[in-house]
Design a protein around this motif. Structure first.
Motif, PDB file in Angstrom:
ATOM      1  N   THR A  45       0.853  -1.193   0.000  1.00 33.64           N
ATOM      2  CA  THR A  45       0.000   0.000   0.000  1.00 33.64           C
ATOM      3  C   THR A  45       0.888   1.242   0.000  1.00 33.64           C
ATOM      4  O   THR A  45       2.022   1.208   0.485  1.00 33.64           O
ATOM      5  N   ALA A  46       0.353   2.308  -0.532  1.00 31.29           N
ATOM      6  CA  ALA A  46       1.063   3.596  -0.553  1.00 31.29           C
ATOM      7  C   ALA A  46       0.056   4.699  -0.294  1.00 31.29           C
ATOM      8  O   ALA A  46      -1.100   4.613  -0.731  1.00 31.29           O
ATOM      9  N   SER A  47       0.499   5.708   0.425  1.00 31.63           N
ATOM     10  CA  SER A  47      -0.362   6.867   0.697  1.00 31.63           C
ATOM     11  C   SER A  47       0.443   8.149   0.585  1.00 31.63           C
ATOM     12  O   SER A  47       1.589   8.214   1.027  1.00 31.63           O
ATOM     13  N   ILE A  48      -0.170   9.157   0.004  1.00 32.75           N
ATOM     14  CA  ILE A  48       0.380  10.510  -0.037  1.00 32.75           C
ATOM     15  C   ILE A  48      -0.739  11.448   0.416  1.00 32.75           C
ATOM     16  O   ILE A  48      -1.836  11.428  -0.151  1.00 32.75           O
ATOM     17  N   VAL A  49      -0.467  12.210   1.450  1.00 37.26           N
ATOM     18  CA  VAL A  49      -1.439  13.158   1.993  1.00 37.26           C
ATOM     19  C   VAL A  49      -0.868  14.558   1.814  1.00 37.26           C
ATOM     20  O   VAL A  49       0.262  14.824   2.213  1.00 37.26           O
ATOM     21  N   VAL A  50      -1.626  15.444   1.201  1.00 33.74           N
ATOM     22  CA  VAL A  50      -1.188  16.817   0.996  1.00 33.74           C
ATOM     23  C   VAL A  50      -1.914  17.705   2.001  1.00 33.74           C
ATOM     24  O   VAL A  50      -3.141  17.650   2.124  1.00 33.74           O
ATOM     25  N   LEU A  51      -1.126  18.489   2.730  1.00 41.16           N
ATOM     26  CA  LEU A  51      -1.688  19.370   3.760  1.00 41.16           C
ATOM     27  C   LEU A  51      -1.480  20.828   3.385  1.00 41.16           C
ATOM     28  O   LEU A  51      -0.480  21.183   2.758  1.00 41.16           O
ATOM     29  N   ALA A  52      -2.418  21.650   3.802  1.00 43.29           N
ATOM     30  CA  ALA A  52      -2.310  23.093   3.614  1.00 43.29           C
ATOM     31  C   ALA A  52      -1.402  23.675   4.690  1.00 43.29           C
ATOM     32  O   ALA A  52      -0.942  22.968   5.594  1.00 43.29           O
ATOM     33  N   ALA A  53      -1.149  24.961   4.607  1.00 44.54           N
ATOM     34  CA  ALA A  53      -0.240  25.625   5.542  1.00 44.54           C
ATOM     35  C   ALA A  53      -0.687  25.468   6.989  1.00 44.54           C
ATOM     36  O   ALA A  53       0.144  25.372   7.895  1.00 44.54           O
ATOM     37  N   ASP A  54      -2.001  25.405   7.221  1.00 44.18           N
ATOM     38  CA  ASP A  54      -2.502  25.290   8.591  1.00 44.18           C
ATOM     39  C   ASP A  54      -2.543  23.851   9.079  1.00 44.18           C
ATOM     40  O   ASP A  54      -3.004  23.580  10.193  1.00 44.18           O
ATOM     41  N   GLY A  55      -2.058  22.914   8.272  1.00 45.31           N
ATOM     42  CA  GLY A  55      -2.009  21.515   8.669  1.00 45.31           C
ATOM     43  C   GLY A  55      -3.246  20.715   8.329  1.00 45.31           C
ATOM     44  O   GLY A  55      -3.283  19.503   8.581  1.00 45.31           O
ATOM     45  N   LEU A  64      -3.500   0.430  -3.448  1.00 42.34           N
ATOM     46  CA  LEU A  64      -3.299  -0.957  -3.029  1.00 42.34           C
ATOM     47  C   LEU A  64      -2.760  -1.699  -4.235  1.00 42.34           C
ATOM     48  O   LEU A  64      -3.379  -1.691  -5.304  1.00 42.34           O
ATOM     49  N   ALA A  65      -1.584  -2.294  -4.063  1.00 45.84           N
ATOM     50  CA  ALA A  65      -0.913  -2.978  -5.172  1.00 45.84           C
ATOM     51  C   ALA A  65      -0.921  -4.484  -4.979  1.00 45.84           C
ATOM     52  O   ALA A  65      -0.888  -4.983  -3.849  1.00 45.84           O
ATOM     53  N   ASP A  66      -0.949  -5.194  -6.086  1.00 44.31           N
ATOM     54  CA  ASP A  66      -0.595  -6.610  -6.088  1.00 44.31           C
ATOM     55  C   ASP A  66       0.906  -6.643  -6.348  1.00 44.31           C
ATOM     56  O   ASP A  66       1.349  -6.377  -7.463  1.00 44.31           O
ATOM     57  N   PRO A  67       1.711  -6.946  -5.320  1.00 41.94           N
ATOM     58  CA  PRO A  67       3.161  -6.832  -5.490  1.00 41.94           C
ATOM     59  C   PRO A  67       3.772  -7.859  -6.438  1.00 41.94           C
ATOM     60  O   PRO A  67       4.936  -7.738  -6.807  1.00 41.94           O
ATOM     61  N   GLY A  68       2.984  -8.877  -6.830  1.00 41.08           N
ATOM     62  CA  GLY A  68       3.511  -9.874  -7.757  1.00 41.08           C
ATOM     63  C   GLY A  68       4.303 -10.976  -7.077  1.00 41.08           C
ATOM     64  O   GLY A  68       4.837 -11.853  -7.750  1.00 41.08           O
ATOM     65  N   VAL A  69       4.398 -10.908  -5.758  1.00 42.71           N
ATOM     66  CA  VAL A  69       5.077 -11.935  -4.973  1.00 42.71           C
ATOM     67  C   VAL A  69       4.219 -12.223  -3.749  1.00 42.71           C
ATOM     68  O   VAL A  69       3.296 -11.464  -3.419  1.00 42.71           O
ATOM     69  N   GLU A  70       4.521 -13.312  -3.064  1.00 42.53           N
ATOM     70  CA  GLU A  70       3.816 -13.627  -1.831  1.00 42.53           C
ATOM     71  C   GLU A  70       4.118 -12.573  -0.760  1.00 42.53           C
ATOM     72  O   GLU A  70       5.262 -12.120  -0.632  1.00 42.53           O
ATOM     73  N   ILE A  71       3.101 -12.190  -0.023  1.00 39.83           N
ATOM     74  CA  ILE A  71       3.296 -11.297   1.114  1.00 39.83           C
ATOM     75  C   ILE A  71       3.531 -12.170   2.343  1.00 39.83           C
ATOM     76  O   ILE A  71       2.638 -12.929   2.742  1.00 39.83           O
ATOM     77  N   GLU A  84      -3.780 -12.902  -0.712  1.00 40.78           N
ATOM     78  CA  GLU A  84      -5.081 -13.092  -1.374  1.00 40.78           C
ATOM     79  C   GLU A  84      -5.795 -11.761  -1.581  1.00 40.78           C
ATOM     80  O   GLU A  84      -6.358 -11.509  -2.658  1.00 40.78           O
ATOM     81  N   LYS A  85      -5.768 -10.904  -0.565  1.00 40.34           N
ATOM     82  CA  LYS A  85      -6.429  -9.600  -0.679  1.00 40.34           C
ATOM     83  C   LYS A  85      -5.736  -8.746  -1.734  1.00 40.34           C
ATOM     84  O   LYS A  85      -6.405  -8.089  -2.554  1.00 40.34           O
ATOM     85  N   ALA A  86      -4.405  -8.752  -1.720  1.00 42.22           N
ATOM     86  CA  ALA A  86      -3.663  -7.946  -2.691  1.00 42.22           C
ATOM     87  C   ALA A  86      -3.939  -8.412  -4.111  1.00 42.22           C
ATOM     88  O   ALA A  86      -4.081  -7.591  -5.029  1.00 42.22           O
ATOM     89  N   ARG A  87      -4.026  -9.716  -4.302  1.00 44.00           N
ATOM     90  CA  ARG A  87      -4.259 -10.244  -5.647  1.00 44.00           C
ATOM     91  C   ARG A  87      -5.679  -9.973  -6.127  1.00 44.00           C
ATOM     92  O   ARG A  87      -5.896  -9.711  -7.321  1.00 44.00           O
ATOM     93  N   PRO A  92      -2.044  -3.814 -10.596  1.00 44.74           N
ATOM     94  CA  PRO A  92      -0.694  -4.265 -10.969  1.00 44.74           C
ATOM     95  C   PRO A  92       0.382  -3.351 -10.399  1.00 44.74           C
ATOM     96  O   PRO A  92       0.245  -2.120 -10.412  1.00 44.74           O
ATOM     97  N   ALA A  93       1.449  -3.955  -9.900  1.00 42.71           N
ATOM     98  CA  ALA A  93       2.499  -3.201  -9.211  1.00 42.71           C
ATOM     99  C   ALA A  93       3.066  -2.087 -10.079  1.00 42.71           C
ATOM    100  O   ALA A  93       3.301  -0.975  -9.601  1.00 42.71           O
ATOM    101  N   GLY A  94       3.323  -2.370 -11.348  1.00 46.15           N
ATOM    102  CA  GLY A  94       3.921  -1.366 -12.227  1.00 46.15           C
ATOM    103  C   GLY A  94       3.058  -0.121 -12.342  1.00 46.15           C
ATOM    104  O   GLY A  94       3.571   1.008 -12.370  1.00 46.15           O
ATOM    105  N   GLU A  95       1.740  -0.309 -12.418  1.00 47.29           N
ATOM    106  CA  GLU A  95       0.834   0.841 -12.510  1.00 47.29           C
ATOM    107  C   GLU A  95       0.883   1.665 -11.228  1.00 47.29           C
ATOM    108  O   GLU A  95       0.929   2.904 -11.269  1.00 47.29           O
TER     109      GLU A  95
END
Length: 253
Positions: A45-55, A64-71, A84-87, A92-95
């Motif tokens: 999983t990956a997350s990016i959160v953008v905050l304003a000046a006031d936080g 959520l990625a399917d990493p292509g390997v067993e977790i 199973e959940k990732a798959r 796809p991981a590349g995307e």
């Protein structure tokens, strides 16, 4: 929630802005992966959160990625994502890697500082994944790392320096720990709390970025010296915000 185009606060000045890092927009970034080895781990999983000046949170991105390997079971126990959940639900991981990289690079191009706790882990995972999928490497500037910064301003602090431990110390509420979105937001809030206690951190992001390169190297050297009292061959890497590749074939890091 507004998009970036609808938020004039997020139209950040150039990288060499002389304003303190918290005077404008900033972002927070976190990954959950398949393992601890940052050069080998795959993104789950990956997350990016953008905050304003006031936080306040302005934009949130989650993948959520399917990493292509067993977790491995031990990794799934930490972040809750099984193979199973990732798959079945992941893309796809590349995307995913391509979209995460594009989002981060857009922030860097606009001079938006990116907060990442223990940044050398997350950005080394990204570097390896980009190399793996033929995606251009990130500029990784400017980056702000509460882990490295805390080790500098509280050198003699006792106890763990995990995100959870530091959040508890600074009164930051960390809910749903080890989900990438919660950890990313908590890292940004932790840095906000730290700057109120250590006003010397209230400086431009570019300055802090370069400071952290030196601080990380010095911290690693000190820890390596300590370890070599009993383990003469111990090596502690201090590269920041990305570890140098071991494989010459990955020199694009």
């Amino acid at each position: 929630m507004k998009s970036e185009a609808q938020n004039p606060q997020l139209q950040t000045p150039a990288i060499h802005n002389a304003q303190p890092w918290n005077a404008g927009a900033r972002a927070a970034f976190d990954l959950e992966t398949t393992g601890r080895n940052s050069r080998a781990a795959r993104i789950v999983t990956a997350s990016i959160v953008v905050l304003a000046a006031d936080g306040s949170v302005e934009v949130e991105h989650e993948w959520l990625a399917d990493p292509g390997v067993e977790i491995p079971a031990e990794a799934a126990e930490v972040h809750g994502i099984t193979t199973e959940k990732a798959r079945s639900e992941g893309r796809p991981a590349g995307e995913v890697v391509g979209e995460v990289a594009s989002t981060l690079q857009d922030l860097f191009d606009r001079g938006v500082p990116v907060v990442a706790f223990n940044a050398s882990y997350d950005f080394t995972v990204m570097a390896a994944e980009c190399a793996r999928h033929g995606i251009s490497q990130l500029t990784r500037f400017p980056v702000l790392d509460p882990y490295v910064i805390n080790k500098q301003v509280e050198r003699f602090r006792k106890g763990k320096r995990t995100l959870g431990a530091l959040c508890e110390q600074y009164g930051v509420i960390l809910t749903d720990a080890h989900s990438s979105g919660a950890d990313a937001l908590a890292a940004a809030q932790l840095l906000d709390a730290m700057v109120t206690r250590f006003p010397e951190l209230d400086r431009p992001a570019a300055h802090l970025h370069h400071n952290q390169i030196d601080w990380s190297a010095a911290q690693a050297a000190d820890f390596q010296s300590y370890l070599r009292r009993t383990k003469p061959t111990a090596v502690v890497e201090g590269d920041w915000p990305v570890l140098l590749p071991h494989d010459a074939g990955q020199a694009g890091f």
